[in-house]
Design a protein around this motif. Structure first.
Motif, PDB file in Angstrom:
ATOM      1  N   PHE A 262      -5.486 -14.825 -11.011  1.00  0.00           N
ATOM      2  CA  PHE A 262      -4.649 -16.026 -10.890  1.00  0.00           C
ATOM      3  C   PHE A 262      -4.760 -16.593  -9.477  1.00  0.00           C
ATOM      4  N   HIS A 263      -5.871 -17.237  -9.160  1.00  0.00           N
ATOM      5  CA  HIS A 263      -6.050 -17.732  -7.805  1.00  0.00           C
ATOM      6  C   HIS A 263      -6.823 -19.046  -7.747  1.00  0.00           C
ATOM      7  N   ALA A 264      -6.854 -19.788  -8.847  1.00  0.00           N
ATOM      8  CA  ALA A 264      -7.625 -21.028  -8.874  1.00  0.00           C
ATOM      9  C   ALA A 264      -7.192 -22.001  -7.791  1.00  0.00           C
ATOM     10  N   ARG A 265      -5.878 -22.086  -7.554  1.00  0.00           N
ATOM     11  CA  ARG A 265      -5.373 -23.039  -6.562  1.00  0.00           C
ATOM     12  C   ARG A 265      -4.901 -22.360  -5.277  1.00  0.00           C
ATOM     13  N   THR A 266      -5.259 -21.097  -5.103  1.00  0.00           N
ATOM     14  CA  THR A 266      -4.794 -20.375  -3.915  1.00  0.00           C
ATOM     15  C   THR A 266      -5.948 -19.714  -3.169  1.00  0.00           C
ATOM     16  N   LYS A 267      -7.170 -20.235  -3.336  1.00  0.00           N
ATOM     17  CA  LYS A 267      -8.327 -19.644  -2.657  1.00  0.00           C
ATOM     18  C   LYS A 267      -8.247 -19.795  -1.141  1.00  0.00           C
ATOM     19  N   HIS A 268      -7.494 -20.790  -0.680  1.00  0.00           N
ATOM     20  CA  HIS A 268      -7.414 -21.033   0.760  1.00  0.00           C
ATOM     21  C   HIS A 268      -6.503 -20.046   1.476  1.00  0.00           C
ATOM     22  N   ILE A 269      -5.744 -19.253   0.729  1.00  0.00           N
ATOM     23  CA  ILE A 269      -4.861 -18.269   1.362  1.00  0.00           C
ATOM     24  C   ILE A 269      -5.715 -17.222   2.067  1.00  0.00           C
ATOM     25  N   GLU A 270      -5.365 -16.896   3.287  1.00  0.00           N
ATOM     26  CA  GLU A 270      -6.143 -15.953   4.070  1.00  0.00           C
ATOM     27  C   GLU A 270      -6.240 -14.598   3.363  1.00  0.00           C
ATOM     28  N   VAL A 271      -7.376 -13.950   3.546  1.00  0.00           N
ATOM     29  CA  VAL A 271      -7.636 -12.690   2.859  1.00  0.00           C
ATOM     30  C   VAL A 271      -6.560 -11.651   3.176  1.00  0.00           C
ATOM     31  N   ARG A 272      -6.092 -11.638   4.414  1.00  0.00           N
ATOM     32  CA  ARG A 272      -5.126 -10.607   4.814  1.00  0.00           C
ATOM     33  C   ARG A 272      -3.820 -10.678   4.031  1.00  0.00           C
ATOM     34  N   HIS A 273      -3.514 -11.850   3.468  1.00  0.00           N
ATOM     35  CA  HIS A 273      -2.282 -11.976   2.697  1.00  0.00           C
ATOM     36  C   HIS A 273      -2.422 -11.421   1.290  1.00  0.00           C
ATOM     37  N   HIS A 274      -3.650 -11.080   0.865  1.00  0.00           N
ATOM     38  CA  HIS A 274      -3.850 -10.460  -0.438  1.00  0.00           C
ATOM     39  C   HIS A 274      -3.678  -8.942  -0.366  1.00  0.00           C
ATOM     40  N   TYR A 275      -3.253  -8.454   0.780  1.00  0.00           N
ATOM     41  CA  TYR A 275      -2.936  -7.034   0.970  1.00  0.00           C
ATOM     42  C   TYR A 275      -1.928  -6.564  -0.074  1.00  0.00           C
ATOM     43  N   ILE A 276      -1.000  -7.450  -0.445  1.00  0.00           N
ATOM     44  CA  ILE A 276       0.058  -7.084  -1.383  1.00  0.00           C
ATOM     45  C   ILE A 276      -0.510  -6.751  -2.755  1.00  0.00           C
ATOM     46  N   ARG A 277      -1.607  -7.427  -3.161  1.00  0.00           N
ATOM     47  CA  ARG A 277      -2.200  -7.156  -4.473  1.00  0.00           C
ATOM     48  C   ARG A 277      -2.613  -5.697  -4.606  1.00  0.00           C
ATOM     49  N   GLU A 278      -3.262  -5.193  -3.562  1.00  0.00           N
ATOM     50  CA  GLU A 278      -3.729  -3.806  -3.585  1.00  0.00           C
ATOM     51  C   GLU A 278      -2.566  -2.848  -3.763  1.00  0.00           C
ATOM     52  N   LYS A 279      -1.462  -3.111  -3.079  1.00  0.00           N
ATOM     53  CA  LYS A 279      -0.307  -2.220  -3.156  1.00  0.00           C
ATOM     54  C   LYS A 279       0.386  -2.306  -4.511  1.00  0.00           C
ATOM     55  N   VAL A 280       0.359  -3.492  -5.138  1.00  0.00           N
ATOM     56  CA  VAL A 280       0.934  -3.634  -6.472  1.00  0.00           C
ATOM     57  C   VAL A 280       0.071  -2.897  -7.492  1.00  0.00           C
ATOM     58  N   LEU A 281      -1.261  -3.071  -7.395  1.00  0.00           N
ATOM     59  CA  LEU A 281      -2.165  -2.412  -8.332  1.00  0.00           C
ATOM     60  C   LEU A 281      -2.148  -0.899  -8.164  1.00  0.00           C
ATOM     61  N   ASP A 282      -1.928  -0.428  -6.926  1.00  0.00           N
ATOM     62  CA  ASP A 282      -1.837   1.015  -6.666  1.00  0.00           C
ATOM     63  C   ASP A 282      -0.458   1.573  -6.984  1.00  0.00           C
ATOM     64  N   ARG A 283       0.461   0.692  -7.412  1.00  0.00           N
ATOM     65  CA  ARG A 283       1.833   1.072  -7.785  1.00  0.00           C
ATOM     66  C   ARG A 283       2.609   1.677  -6.620  1.00  0.00           C
ATOM     67  N   GLU A 284       2.290   1.233  -5.423  1.00  0.00           N
ATOM     68  CA  GLU A 284       3.104   1.626  -4.267  1.00  0.00           C
ATOM     69  C   GLU A 284       4.353   0.767  -4.183  1.00  0.00           C
ATOM     70  N   ILE A 285       4.221  -0.496  -4.601  1.00  0.00           N
ATOM     71  CA  ILE A 285       5.383  -1.376  -4.664  1.00  0.00           C
ATOM     72  C   ILE A 285       5.389  -2.082  -6.010  1.00  0.00           C
ATOM     73  N   GLU A 286       6.523  -2.668  -6.354  1.00  0.00           N
ATOM     74  CA  GLU A 286       6.666  -3.475  -7.557  1.00  0.00           C
ATOM     75  C   GLU A 286       7.386  -4.764  -7.179  1.00  0.00           C
ATOM     76  N   LEU A 287       6.654  -5.879  -7.221  1.00  0.00           N
ATOM     77  CA  LEU A 287       7.254  -7.167  -6.879  1.00  0.00           C
ATOM     78  C   LEU A 287       7.934  -7.722  -8.122  1.00  0.00           C
ATOM     79  N   LYS A 288       9.244  -7.889  -8.057  1.00  0.00           N
ATOM     80  CA  LYS A 288      10.023  -8.301  -9.222  1.00  0.00           C
ATOM     81  C   LYS A 288      10.718  -9.626  -8.968  1.00  0.00           C
ATOM     82  N   GLY A 289      10.866 -10.407 -10.045  1.00  0.00           N
ATOM     83  CA  GLY A 289      11.572 -11.670  -9.952  1.00  0.00           C
ATOM     84  C   GLY A 289      13.074 -11.471  -9.890  1.00  0.00           C
TER      85      GLY A 289
END
Length: 309
Positions: A262-289
């Motif tokens: 889900f990044h079609a309109r967010t490609k310009h976001i700096e790579v370092r801010h995608h750090y959270i994806r790795e932690k979510v996929l590794d189940r270290e954190i859970e980002l909830k609404g």
């Protein structure tokens, strides 16, 4: 409250969780170092600790009262909030201060007060951006924080006796809230049981092009703090073996963190801010609404009205 002592001896971490072990640790240290028993902590570097049946209260009452007297605000009228809602301070608004040193001294003192008063973190963060060339409007905003303290010097942080000590967090930004450079302000808050253990209000380093991007950047900053807290808690009381919940009130940011596609309109976001994806996929954190009305971190991103504050 579970009593835990953490001591460093010869680069080894030694922990004790009862009075016998603590006594043994004290004896071990007294052989190697000159020690003096000062009793239970009551005041340390202006932090006042009070023990009660509920738990521990930590405050800076005396320090806040001294500030009011030092800056001549002891007889001032009280305010219900530390900053006027929707206030936008500008760099060149108002006259330059003749004594900028006094303003800097005041801001430095208020920064120290955020140690036990998280609700002023945003207000203090805003006025600290004008330390180089302060003006009358900036001083007025700083004095309002003192007027808020006039009626709240007895506020404390309460650390209750709890059986559950789960780490939980909240994250929120104020998109393009800074009127000078249109950068957003990130805020996060972490607690263990009833205890507030970490909070932050900080302007983002780059301009966010959407509210989703601002939320995503704020969530990344909160994730970095969460990972550090997990390591710290692991050193003290054992590994944190669950996914820490971080509450976010932007569904797009939640989906973006969980779905790498889900990044079609967010490609310009700096790579370092995608750090959270790795932690979510590794189940270290859970980002909830979460509903905006229940967003605790909102107080770290903007000046709120009296009712919401």
């Amino acid at each position: 409250m579970h009593l835990l002592v953490l001591l460093y001896v010869d680069d080894m971490i030694i922990t004790g969780d009862n009075e016998v072990e603590i006594s043994m640790l004290k004896n071990e240290l007294s052989v190697r170092f000159e020690m003096k028993n000062l009793g239970e902590v009551g005041c340390f570097l202006s932090l006042e600790v009070e023990k009660s049946d509920q738990g521990y209260f930590i405050s800076q009452k005396r320090y806040a009262e001294e500030l009011l007297q030092h800056f001549g605000m002891g007889g001032s009228k009280e305010k219900a909030t530390p900053m006027e809602p929707h206030l936008k301070l500008m760099k060149n608004e108002g006259q330059e201060l003749k004594d900028a040193g006094k303003f800097r001294q005041l801001v430095g003192s208020l920064i120290y007060l955020t140690t036990t008063r998280p609700e002023i973190a945003y207000s203090v963060g805003v006025i600290s951006q004008f330390m180089q060339n302060p003006r009358t409007s900036h001083l007025d905003a700083a004095k309002r924080i003192l007027r808020y303290f006039k009626g709240t010097t007895n506020y404390d942080l309460l650390y209750k006796k709890e059986s559950s000590f789960l780490l939980k967090g909240y994250t929120d930004p104020d998109w393009a809230g800074n009127a000078n450079d249109r950068r957003s302000t990130s805020g996060y808050y972490f607690s263990v049981g009833s205890a507030a253990i970490s909070w932050c209000s900080k302007k983002q380093p780059t301009v966010a092009l959407s509210s989703t991007e601002a939320e995503y950047m704020a969530a990344t900053m909160a994730t970095q703090e969460c990972v550090w807290l997990k390591h710290l808690m692991g050193d003290i009381s054992g590994a944190v073996d669950y996914a820490v919940q971080i509450q976010c009130d932007n569904e797009s940011a939640v989906r973006l963190a969980a779905n790498p596609v889900f990044h079609a309109r967010t490609k310009h976001i700096e790579v370092r801010h995608h750090y959270i994806r790795e932690k979510v996929l590794d189940r270290e954190i859970e980002l909830k609404g979460i509903s905006t009305l229940d967003q605790v971190a909102d107080i770290f991103t903007k000046a709120l009205g009296k009712a919401k504050f």
